[in-house]
Write an enzyme that holds these catalytic residues in place. Structure first.
Site, PDB file in Angstrom:
ATOM      1  N   ASP A  88      41.699  39.200  48.994  1.00 30.37           N
ATOM      2  CA  ASP A  88      42.601  40.272  49.384  1.00 30.37           C
ATOM      3  C   ASP A  88      43.901  40.010  48.620  1.00 30.37           C
ATOM      4  OD1 ASP A  88      43.861  42.428  50.441  1.00 30.37           O
ATOM      5  OD2 ASP A  88      43.366  41.995  52.526  1.00 30.37           O
TER       6      ASP A  88
HETATM    7  C1  BGC Z   1      44.810  45.186  51.970  1.00 27.38           C
HETATM    8  C2  BGC Z   1      43.489  45.525  51.316  1.00 27.38           C
HETATM    9  C3  BGC Z   1      43.737  46.323  50.064  1.00 27.38           C
HETATM   10  C4  BGC Z   1      44.654  45.541  49.147  1.00 27.38           C
HETATM   11  C5  BGC Z   1      44.974  46.252  47.851  1.00 27.38           C
HETATM   12  C6  BGC Z   1      45.807  44.569  51.003  1.00 27.38           C
HETATM   13  O1  BGC Z   1      47.048  44.482  51.582  1.00 27.38           O
HETATM   14  O2  BGC Z   1      44.588  44.312  53.052  1.00 27.38           O
HETATM   15  O3  BGC Z   1      42.672  46.241  52.203  1.00 27.38           O
HETATM   16  O4  BGC Z   1      42.536  46.642  49.448  1.00 27.38           O
HETATM   17  O5  BGC Z   1      45.874  45.311  49.826  1.00 27.38           O
HETATM   18  O6  BGC Z   1      45.824  47.298  48.049  1.00 27.38           O
END
Ligand code: BGC
Length: 745
Positions: free
Chosen positions: A228
């Site tokens: 993530d």
């Molecule tokens: C989120 C993810 C997301 C990623 C990219 C993170 O803060 O938890 O779900 O895909 O950001 O934007």
């Protein structure tokens, strides 16, 4: 492709290998132009394509449809529909130049307060897994990859980057990981995104048990694991544990750490190569000619229509006293639309999933259109954006309400309440909206409350006086039209709740342990998440899991099992006849739950194991078939580290909701699984005496006359090792040891 990959890996320098392990930018991977390795683009989902400010893509230049969010779509219980949405999103990705859509999110809804619940499907792992698989199938059919997220136990936003989810292995397997396993086994998503949090003390981004033992060795996942965004804690530990790509990038400091670790021998280069191979495999797959052939033309109008259909299938008719709905069948000619959200609906929640909608259907306008010119439609906002009571607004709304035959009252959660990054504090609607519902329903008995929210709200302050209640969710750009279609009977509601709506927050199983303290959150409710808990504790929810009404009625009959007795190698076919006994065409979600009558370990009273959505015209009937196999009867035994199927009686329950079971039948299942003996020095004397082989061994090993067969009943629960004391030394520790060893041979 494998040859090409090995060749590239052979030509990469150590520094190049490390640098490809993190992105080139916020939403793209690193290119190695020297070797013609391109960069690929990633983008958020799940309910539309987010063109991030920080990505290289141009915002607003291409169609991005805002579909209903996951908690809405899950209420459709329609796998085909979810697949269609996935396909549409795949096409939009192709059209924009996105190779991987960062979706779906299938985390379990442990608490109604999780700020991101609107982005997740359900409290039930079977439902989450089936819908997640349908989504992945749809997107990937277009040659675009997905990222199944967030693996695992990201069930809250509070402290999500540091908190440790303290969860026993059994609920981890049966509840939190089960949906992931289903999607991976059924559809092989191209990537899995690890979560931010720790699981039992170790960051998910460097968890060998999760990322290697379970994901790859047990489930045969052969794609890539991406972090993530900024989830990496210790980069080298991550590579070792099975985390491939760090996002976002560039992450030069971590790339350097990888180089140093290889040079100093802390990280074997072969392990790094494995990671690099997986990254290259993804990049080549995403840019491969075959993938590019998939159709990429985007029909914005068709996608809008799909978004409207999806939103209308997601609406849940929670209550419909005196059959006030559908309005086109009532003798009425005027309607007051009350509530600011009828003009300014919330389409989605906040955070990384936010989509720039191609267009927006405003409920008020759509209601006027669908109602037709003869119908008088008035409007009053009723409440202000700020949670402040405004007497003038209330009076205006009450006047409009009194003057009309019916009121549709649009209420919901303010946009900033539901978002990634933080949790809700409570389940309340803003106080000014609660007052308005109470007052309007006093002056107008025909009040229809329409909710605009992504997760449940408390209703006890007003529900008694609201004869009709629609859960409209965060319904995306076409939600306005969908509500109008439902109100005027153009669409018969068929949504069912994918999560329990509790009466009050305190009823929720995670309540005492949410969101945790001192950087830990204890999953103390274990397996008993959602309806599993309300069933076990016999707590009446506001609306149960699986609940949803229709304008027609359904009858269930002829529940048949292909066999009354099976063994665990055989499948069971279950069939049931469902008949539309009402006056409207409609769709029914037929739900099948399994209940184990006398399990050795504690099990929920019933668990969803299958469902089908069927469309039926008035007086039409259909036979609905389900197939159940071994996994549907099994549970995970942490002491054996295995899925177990026990011999026993199992009830097959079929119904309209988890609390409206219409038919049941019993199956006897005979397990062929050999369960190894686990009798130890801590097993009770009762268990030892019960086992034939143990009895023989005891006779052989223990001194004559000391075998515990004739021991007093009250002593039989003592562990075997206590025989040393009970025999006052005649049975020695050595004898106990010999006995246990003999038993385990
Ligand atoms: C989120 C993810 C997301 C990623 C990219 C993170 O803060 O938890 O779900 O895909 O950001 O934007």
């Amino acid at each position: 492709m494998n040859e090409k990959i090995s060749q590239i890996v052979g030509e990469l320098t150590l520094e190049e290998k490390a640098s490809i392990c993190s992105g080139e930018g916020w939403m793209s991977t690193e290119a190695i132009s020297r070797l013609d390795v391109p960069s690929i683009n990633l983008s958020d989902g799940p309910h539309g394509i987010r063109i991030d400010e920080k990505s290289k893509l141009e915002k607003g230049s291409k169609v991005t449809t805002c579909f209903p969010t996951a908690s809405a779509v899950a209420s459709s219980w329609n796998k085909e529909l979810v697949k269609e949405i996935g396909k549409a999103l795949g096409k939009e990705c192709k059209n924009i130049g996105i190779h991987i859509l960062l979706a779906p999110g299938i985390n379990i809804k442990r608490s109604p307060l999780c700020g991101r619940n609107f982005e997740y499907y359900s409290e039930d792992p079977y439902l989450s897994g089936e819908l997640g698989a349908a989504f992945v199938n749809g997107v990937q059919s277009q040659g675009v990859g997905t990222s199944l997220k967030h693996f695992v136990c990201n069930n809250q936003e509070t402290d999500r980057m540091i908190v440790s989810a303290e969860v026993e292995e059994r609920p981890l397997r049966e509840i939190y990981m089960a949906g992931f396993k289903r999607v991976i086994k059924e559809e092989q998503p191209w990537t899995v995104m690890c979560s931010y949090n720790k699981v039992n003390g170790t960051y998910a981004s460097e968890h060998p048990y999760l990322l290697t033992e379970v994901l790859r060795e047990e489930w045969d996942f052969d794609g890539l694991v991406v972090s993530d965004w900024a989830a990496v804690n210790d980069r080298v530990a991550g590579v070792k544990a099975g985390l491939d790509l760090e996002m976002p990038g560039p992450s030069e400091a971590n790339d350097r750490k990888i180089v140093e670790a290889v040079k100093s021998g802390i990280l074997k280069e072969s392990i790094l190569d494995r990671t690099v191979e997986r990254i290259l495999k993804l990049v080549l797959k995403a840019t491969d000619g075959n993938q590019r052939d998939c159709e990429s033309r985007v029909d914005a109008k068709a996608h809008h229509e799909l978004a409207r259909r999806a939103a209308s299938e997601s609406v849940v008719l929670l209550k419909n006293e005196n059959e006030l709905l559908p309005l086109d069948e009532r003798d009425i000619s005027s309607l007051a639309v009350v509530g600011r959200m009828a003009k300014e609906p919330s389409l989605q929640g906040g955070g990384s999933s936010e989509v720039d909608p191609a267009k927006v259907d405003v409920p008020l306008k759509k209601i006027k259109k669908v109602a037709g010119e003869e119908f008088q439609v008035s409007f009053a906002p009723g409440y202000s954006k700020a949670d402040r009571e405004d007497e003038e607004m209330i009076e205006e709304a009450l006047d409009a309400g009194r003057a009309a035959d019916v009121v549709t009252l649009f209420v919901g959660l303010p946009r900033e309440v539901e978002s990634e990054g933080y949790d809700r504090h409570n389940m309340k609607l803003p106080e000014n909206q609660v007052k308005l519902i109470q007052k309007i329903s006093e002056v107008q008995p025909n009040t229809i409350v329409i909710l605009n929210n992504g997760s449940p709200v408390s209703m006890d302050a007003w529900i008694e006086n609201a004869p009709v209640l629609l859960e409209g969710w965060l319904a995306g750009q076409a939600g306005g039209g969908a509500i109008a279609d439902i109100l005027f009977g153009k669409v018969n509601p068929s949504g069912k709740l994918a999560e329990t709506f509790p009466v009050e927050l305190q009823d929720n199983p995670s309540h005492i342990n949410f969101p945790g303290e001192n950087d830990k959150v204890l999953y103390g409710e274990g397996l008993f998440v959602g309806y599993r808990y309300y069933d076990e504790k016999n707590i009446e929810p506001q609306f149960p899991f699986g609940h949803g009404l229709s304008y027609t009625s359904f009858d269930y009959s002829e529940l048949n099992l292909s066999q009354r007795e099976i063994d665990d190698k055989e499948d069971l076919t279950v069939s049931v006849t469902v008949t539309n006994t009402g006056e409207h065409a409609g769709k029914e979600v037929v739900q099948l739950y399994v209940s184990h009558e006398d399990p050795r370990l504690v099990r929920p009273l019933k668990e969803l194991k299958s469902f089908e959505k069927v469309a039926l015209n008035p007086r039409e009937n259909k036979i609905v078939n389900f197939t159940l196999s071994r996994q549907d009867f099994s549970y995970y035994d942490p002491s054996r580290k295995k899925w177990i199927v026990e011999t026993g009686d199992y009830d097959i329950l079929v119904g309209r909701s988890s609390r409206d079971i219409r038919l049941r039948s019993t199956l006897h299942l005979k397990s062929t699984q050999k369960l190894e003996k686990t009798l130890t020095e801590n097993s009770s004397l009762k268990e030892w005496i019960k086992d034939e082989r143990a009895r023989t061994l005891m006779k052989q090993v223990l001194p004559e006359g000391e075998s515990p067969g004739g021991i007093l009943e009250g002593m039989k629960n003592l562990p075997l090792k206590k025989l040393t004391m009970l025999s006052q030394g005649k049975i020695t520790e050595e004898m106990i040891k010999r006995l246990v060893e003999a038993m385990q041979k």
